[in-house]
Scaffold this motif. Structure first.
Motif, PDB file in Angstrom:
ATOM      1  N   GLN A 157      30.995  56.357  48.628  1.00  0.00           N
ATOM      2  CA  GLN A 157      32.197  57.189  48.660  1.00  0.00           C
ATOM      3  C   GLN A 157      32.852  57.272  47.279  1.00  0.00           C
ATOM      4  O   GLN A 157      33.237  58.341  46.830  1.00  0.00           O
ATOM      5  CB  GLN A 157      33.199  56.638  49.675  1.00  0.00           C
ATOM      6  CG  GLN A 157      32.748  56.745  51.102  1.00  0.00           C
ATOM      7  CD  GLN A 157      32.567  58.189  51.520  1.00  0.00           C
ATOM      8  OE1 GLN A 157      33.447  59.005  51.347  1.00  0.00           O
ATOM      9  NE2 GLN A 157      31.404  58.505  52.044  1.00  0.00           N
TER      10      GLN A 157
ATOM     11  N   GLN B 243      31.504  59.724  44.465  1.00  0.00           N
ATOM     12  CA  GLN B 243      31.841  61.148  44.545  1.00  0.00           C
ATOM     13  C   GLN B 243      33.047  61.498  43.672  1.00  0.00           C
ATOM     14  O   GLN B 243      33.271  62.659  43.354  1.00  0.00           O
ATOM     15  CB  GLN B 243      32.142  61.535  45.993  1.00  0.00           C
ATOM     16  CG  GLN B 243      30.968  61.371  46.922  1.00  0.00           C
ATOM     17  CD  GLN B 243      31.368  61.634  48.361  1.00  0.00           C
ATOM     18  OE1 GLN B 243      32.156  62.534  48.645  1.00  0.00           O
ATOM     19  NE2 GLN B 243      30.825  60.846  49.269  1.00  0.00           N
ATOM     20  N   TYR B 244      33.831  60.487  43.282  1.00  0.00           N
ATOM     21  CA  TYR B 244      35.062  60.725  42.538  1.00  0.00           C
ATOM     22  C   TYR B 244      35.040  60.129  41.128  1.00  0.00           C
ATOM     23  O   TYR B 244      36.024  60.221  40.408  1.00  0.00           O
ATOM     24  CB  TYR B 244      36.255  60.140  43.315  1.00  0.00           C
ATOM     25  CG  TYR B 244      36.455  60.826  44.642  1.00  0.00           C
ATOM     26  CD1 TYR B 244      37.176  62.007  44.731  1.00  0.00           C
ATOM     27  CD2 TYR B 244      35.896  60.300  45.798  1.00  0.00           C
ATOM     28  CE1 TYR B 244      37.346  62.653  45.940  1.00  0.00           C
ATOM     29  CE2 TYR B 244      36.063  60.943  47.018  1.00  0.00           C
ATOM     30  CZ  TYR B 244      36.782  62.113  47.085  1.00  0.00           C
ATOM     31  OH  TYR B 244      36.945  62.747  48.279  1.00  0.00           O
ATOM     32  N   SER B 245      33.920  59.542  40.731  1.00  0.00           N
ATOM     33  CA  SER B 245      33.845  58.899  39.416  1.00  0.00           C
ATOM     34  C   SER B 245      34.161  59.870  38.290  1.00  0.00           C
ATOM     35  O   SER B 245      34.942  59.546  37.382  1.00  0.00           O
ATOM     36  CB  SER B 245      32.472  58.267  39.197  1.00  0.00           C
ATOM     37  OG  SER B 245      32.295  57.175  40.076  1.00  0.00           O
TER      38      SER B 245
ATOM     39  N   GLU C  31      35.940  62.537  38.268  1.00  0.00           N
ATOM     40  CA  GLU C  31      37.369  62.874  38.270  1.00  0.00           C
ATOM     41  C   GLU C  31      38.217  61.741  37.690  1.00  0.00           C
ATOM     42  O   GLU C  31      39.145  61.980  36.917  1.00  0.00           O
ATOM     43  CB  GLU C  31      37.818  63.217  39.689  1.00  0.00           C
ATOM     44  CG  GLU C  31      39.187  63.822  39.743  1.00  0.00           C
ATOM     45  CD  GLU C  31      39.547  64.349  41.126  1.00  0.00           C
ATOM     46  OE1 GLU C  31      40.740  64.600  41.329  1.00  0.00           O
ATOM     47  OE2 GLU C  31      38.656  64.499  41.986  1.00  0.00           O
ATOM     48  N   ILE C  32      37.882  60.514  38.045  1.00  0.00           N
ATOM     49  CA  ILE C  32      38.625  59.359  37.516  1.00  0.00           C
ATOM     50  C   ILE C  32      38.381  59.228  36.009  1.00  0.00           C
ATOM     51  O   ILE C  32      39.317  58.999  35.234  1.00  0.00           O
ATOM     52  CB  ILE C  32      38.224  58.061  38.241  1.00  0.00           C
ATOM     53  CG1 ILE C  32      38.683  58.102  39.706  1.00  0.00           C
ATOM     54  CG2 ILE C  32      38.787  56.837  37.544  1.00  0.00           C
ATOM     55  CD1 ILE C  32      40.176  58.056  39.913  1.00  0.00           C
TER      56      ILE C  32
ATOM     57  N   ASP D  34      44.834  57.037  48.492  1.00  0.00           N
ATOM     58  CA  ASP D  34      45.280  57.932  47.438  1.00  0.00           C
ATOM     59  C   ASP D  34      45.557  57.111  46.186  1.00  0.00           C
ATOM     60  O   ASP D  34      45.812  55.913  46.270  1.00  0.00           O
ATOM     61  CB  ASP D  34      46.573  58.648  47.857  1.00  0.00           C
ATOM     62  CG  ASP D  34      46.375  59.502  49.089  1.00  0.00           C
ATOM     63  OD1 ASP D  34      45.661  60.504  48.994  1.00  0.00           O
ATOM     64  OD2 ASP D  34      46.939  59.155  50.140  1.00  0.00           O
TER      65      ASP D  34
ATOM     66  N   LEU E  93      44.096  61.434  41.386  1.00  0.00           N
ATOM     67  CA  LEU E  93      43.001  62.166  42.016  1.00  0.00           C
ATOM     68  C   LEU E  93      43.593  63.402  42.673  1.00  0.00           C
ATOM     69  O   LEU E  93      44.677  63.342  43.238  1.00  0.00           O
ATOM     70  CB  LEU E  93      42.338  61.323  43.105  1.00  0.00           C
ATOM     71  CG  LEU E  93      41.404  60.219  42.669  1.00  0.00           C
ATOM     72  CD1 LEU E  93      41.015  59.374  43.876  1.00  0.00           C
ATOM     73  CD2 LEU E  93      40.162  60.790  42.029  1.00  0.00           C
ATOM     74  N   GLU E  94      42.875  64.503  42.576  1.00  0.00           N
ATOM     75  CA  GLU E  94      43.351  65.725  43.233  1.00  0.00           C
ATOM     76  C   GLU E  94      43.320  65.569  44.751  1.00  0.00           C
ATOM     77  O   GLU E  94      44.180  66.053  45.449  1.00  0.00           O
ATOM     78  CB  GLU E  94      42.505  66.927  42.814  1.00  0.00           C
ATOM     79  CG  GLU E  94      42.680  67.321  41.365  1.00  0.00           C
ATOM     80  CD  GLU E  94      44.106  67.774  41.046  1.00  0.00           C
ATOM     81  OE1 GLU E  94      44.715  68.485  41.853  1.00  0.00           O
ATOM     82  OE2 GLU E  94      44.608  67.386  39.976  1.00  0.00           O
ATOM     83  N   ASP E  95      42.294  64.915  45.249  1.00  0.00           N
ATOM     84  CA  ASP E  95      42.138  64.688  46.690  1.00  0.00           C
ATOM     85  C   ASP E  95      42.208  63.197  46.962  1.00  0.00           C
ATOM     86  O   ASP E  95      42.084  62.389  46.057  1.00  0.00           O
ATOM     87  CB  ASP E  95      40.778  65.207  47.164  1.00  0.00           C
ATOM     88  CG  ASP E  95      40.621  66.692  46.905  1.00  0.00           C
ATOM     89  OD1 ASP E  95      41.518  67.451  47.305  1.00  0.00           O
ATOM     90  OD2 ASP E  95      39.608  67.085  46.294  1.00  0.00           O
TER      91      ASP E  95
ATOM     92  N   LEU F 250      40.985  59.628  47.729  1.00  0.00           N
ATOM     93  CA  LEU F 250      39.734  58.957  47.378  1.00  0.00           C
ATOM     94  C   LEU F 250      38.827  58.860  48.591  1.00  0.00           C
ATOM     95  O   LEU F 250      37.661  59.216  48.542  1.00  0.00           O
ATOM     96  CB  LEU F 250      40.031  57.562  46.825  1.00  0.00           C
ATOM     97  CG  LEU F 250      38.842  56.661  46.581  1.00  0.00           C
ATOM     98  CD1 LEU F 250      37.913  57.254  45.550  1.00  0.00           C
ATOM     99  CD2 LEU F 250      39.307  55.291  46.137  1.00  0.00           C
TER     100      LEU F 250
ATOM    101  N   CYS G 111      34.951  53.101  35.505  1.00  0.00           N
ATOM    102  CA  CYS G 111      35.340  54.455  35.098  1.00  0.00           C
ATOM    103  C   CYS G 111      36.166  54.406  33.812  1.00  0.00           C
ATOM    104  O   CYS G 111      35.984  55.241  32.911  1.00  0.00           O
ATOM    105  CB  CYS G 111      36.129  55.150  36.207  1.00  0.00           C
ATOM    106  SG  CYS G 111      35.156  55.548  37.676  1.00  0.00           S
TER     107      CYS G 111
END
Length: 161
Positions: free
Chosen positions: A15, A18-20, A22-23, A54, A75-77, A79, A120
């Motif tokens: 999970q 998917q956000y690395s 962005e961070i 979040d 984060l925009e969304d 986590l 990150c």
């Protein structure tokens, strides 16, 4: 279903990955910004709730007081959306809650979040950020110093940051 701590960690990493990007971009933006003279340090704070996690970036005058600058979504969304469901919570919630508590998975989640945020930070060359910067969980007792990779308890710190 047979749950394991390692399976839980693997599910979190899947999970998080998917956000690395962005961070990492968030840390790169922090490096390029300059903030008011009231800002002495930065805190990336995770808010673990049900069903989301979040993250926000806080501009701090010290470890406990905001610098009068509004926090930014890091984060925009969220986590993790419905993060309890990620590893089978919905299949047998009572048994899963027992597994979660017996294995202290909230502590595992916080440690894994911290190490992922640190990775990150390093990937973004975060050491170039001129402010002390910490990662923590809202209402948690410990914060990870992203420059030193050490968990500290701000309540026990003698430093007046």
């Amino acid at each position: 279903m047979e749950w394991t701590v390692e399976g839980y960690k693997a599910s979190l990493h899947e999970q998080f990955s998917q956000y690395s990007a962005e961070i990492i971009e968030g840390f790169k933006k922090v490096k390029q910004e300059s903030y008011s003279e009231d800002v002495a340090l930065l805190q990336v704070m995770a808010f673990i709730g049900e069903p989301t996690i979040d993250m926000q970036l806080f501009f701090m005058a010290d470890m406990f007081d905001e610098a009068g600058t509004e926090a930014l979504d890091f984060l925009e969304d969220a986590l993790l959306d419905k993060w309890l469901d990620v590893y089978g919570y919905g299949e047998d919630s009572e048994a899963y809650e027992e597994f979660y508590e017996e294995n202290e998975l909230e502590d595992v989640l916080i440690a894994e979040l911290g190490q992922w945020i640190k990775a990150c930070f390093d990937e973004a060359n975060g050491s170039d950020i001129r402010y002390p910067i910490y990662f923590g969980v809202h209402d948690g007792p410990y914060m990870l110093d992203l420059h030193t990779n050490e968990w500290i308890n701000p309540d026990e710190s003698d430093e007046d940051e």
